[in-house]
Design an enzyme around this catalytic site. Structure first.
Site, PDB file in Angstrom:
ATOM      1  N   LYS A 196     -75.709 -44.405 -10.697  1.00 14.27           N
ATOM      2  CA  LYS A 196     -76.619 -44.868  -9.655  1.00 14.27           C
ATOM      3  C   LYS A 196     -77.885 -45.475 -10.268  1.00 14.27           C
ATOM      4  CE  LYS A 196     -74.307 -43.556  -5.971  1.00 14.27           C
ATOM      5  NZ  LYS A 196     -73.795 -44.547  -4.996  1.00 14.27           N
ATOM      6  N   TYR A 228     -72.856 -39.059 -12.404  1.00 12.11           N
ATOM      7  CA  TYR A 228     -73.054 -39.672 -11.089  1.00 12.11           C
ATOM      8  C   TYR A 228     -74.443 -40.306 -10.987  1.00 12.11           C
ATOM      9  CZ  TYR A 228     -73.489 -40.006  -5.985  1.00 12.11           C
ATOM     10  OH  TYR A 228     -73.683 -40.449  -4.703  1.00 12.11           O
TER      11      TYR A 228
END
Length: 281
Positions: A128, A124
């Site tokens: 990002k 994750y």
């Protein structure tokens, strides 16, 4: 009252919903455009909603605005796969940023994550971080990267993992001091407000990253009412009865217009504005 226009993508999520409401209520903005796949529940005279498929979004779908706010984000579980997750959290924001650059939008504000790092072992955070890197490489006129910690607030859908994390962070909040303070959960409404503060008064550098602990403190500058005396407020000289000599002078006076006084010049003023920080609760 200002004359600003804003575009918001990701307006139906937790932070996006609050952001749209706050933008519409802010006197600096006269126009707020939402680009979304479904219509938000919130309505307002300033608000325009464009229902679009983000897979086929074109340059003509994005009009000029002073700010583009990107609040797009999902989870792998909700998206269904890593590929679908990357489409929402990486591909869409990057594509929209590219279109905004072509349209000449001077400022993009995008929400990423506290641990964003393209070299992170956590998938994750890696996605990002990759988004942040590619947005910087795009060469936008001004890019503000918003890195909140766990967002809290009333969501439309129930997320078990986030609810559990929210409870844990509330319990350990008194222990999160010093460097650990950045891990405290943050209200989505505060992140939304911080984004508007940044847009209006923030750093004018090409790229600025705002960490969660800073977002939690950002607030609008305090306005001080000017102390106007009764004499200044009421012009007594204006109401004095003219004398006969004054009237005679008025008739024979030559009227001269100073045209230099009315010359219009365009001046850009760029000065540093200090934020009013809120005290931690």
């Amino acid at each position: 009252m200002g004359m600003r226009a804003a575009i918001v993508v990701g307006a139906t999520g937790l932070t996006g919903t609050s952001l749209v409401e706050q933008l519409c209520e802010n006197d600096e903005y006269v126009s707020v455009t939402v680009i979304a796949r479904r219509k938000p529940a919130f309505t307002h005279p300033k608000l325009e909603v464009k229902i679009r498929n983000l897979d086929t979004l074109e340059e003509k779908d994005i009009e000029f605005a002073h700010e583009l706010y990107c609040c797009l984000g999902t989870t792998i579980k909700k998206a269904g796969s890593r590929e679908a997750f990357e489409k929402v959290d990486f591909e869409y924001p990057l594509a929209i940023a590219s279109l905004a650059k072509k349209r000449g939008i001077p400022h993009m504000l995008v929400i990423t994550a506290m641990g964003a790092n393209e070299n992170s072992p956590i998938y994750y955070n890696r996605v990002k971080g990759k988004l942040e890197h590619d947005l910087m490489e795009l060469g936008l006129q001004r890019l503000s990267i918003i890195r909140p910690s766990l967002l809290i607030g009333e969501r439309e859908e129930f997320r078990l993992g986030e609810k559990a994390g929210e409870k844990v962070l509330k319990l350990v909040k008194p222990l999160l001091v010093g460097p650990l303070k950045r891990s405290r959960a943050i209200e989505a409404s505060q992140v939304a407000k911080a984004m508007i503060v940044i847009a209006l008064y923030g750093n004018k550098q090409p790229v600025t990253i705002y960490q969660s602990q800073e977002l939690a403190k950002l607030d609008f500058p305090e306005t001080q009412d000017e102390d106007v005396s009764r004499e200044k407020l009421f012009n007594w000289d204006k109401h004095k009865l003219p004398s006969s000599s004054d009237e005679g002078d008025k008739v024979n006076q030559e009227v001269v217009i100073n045209r230099d006084k009315y010359k219009i010049e365009e001046t850009v003023v760029d000065k540093e504005v200090k934020f009013q920080h809120r005290r931690d609760r």
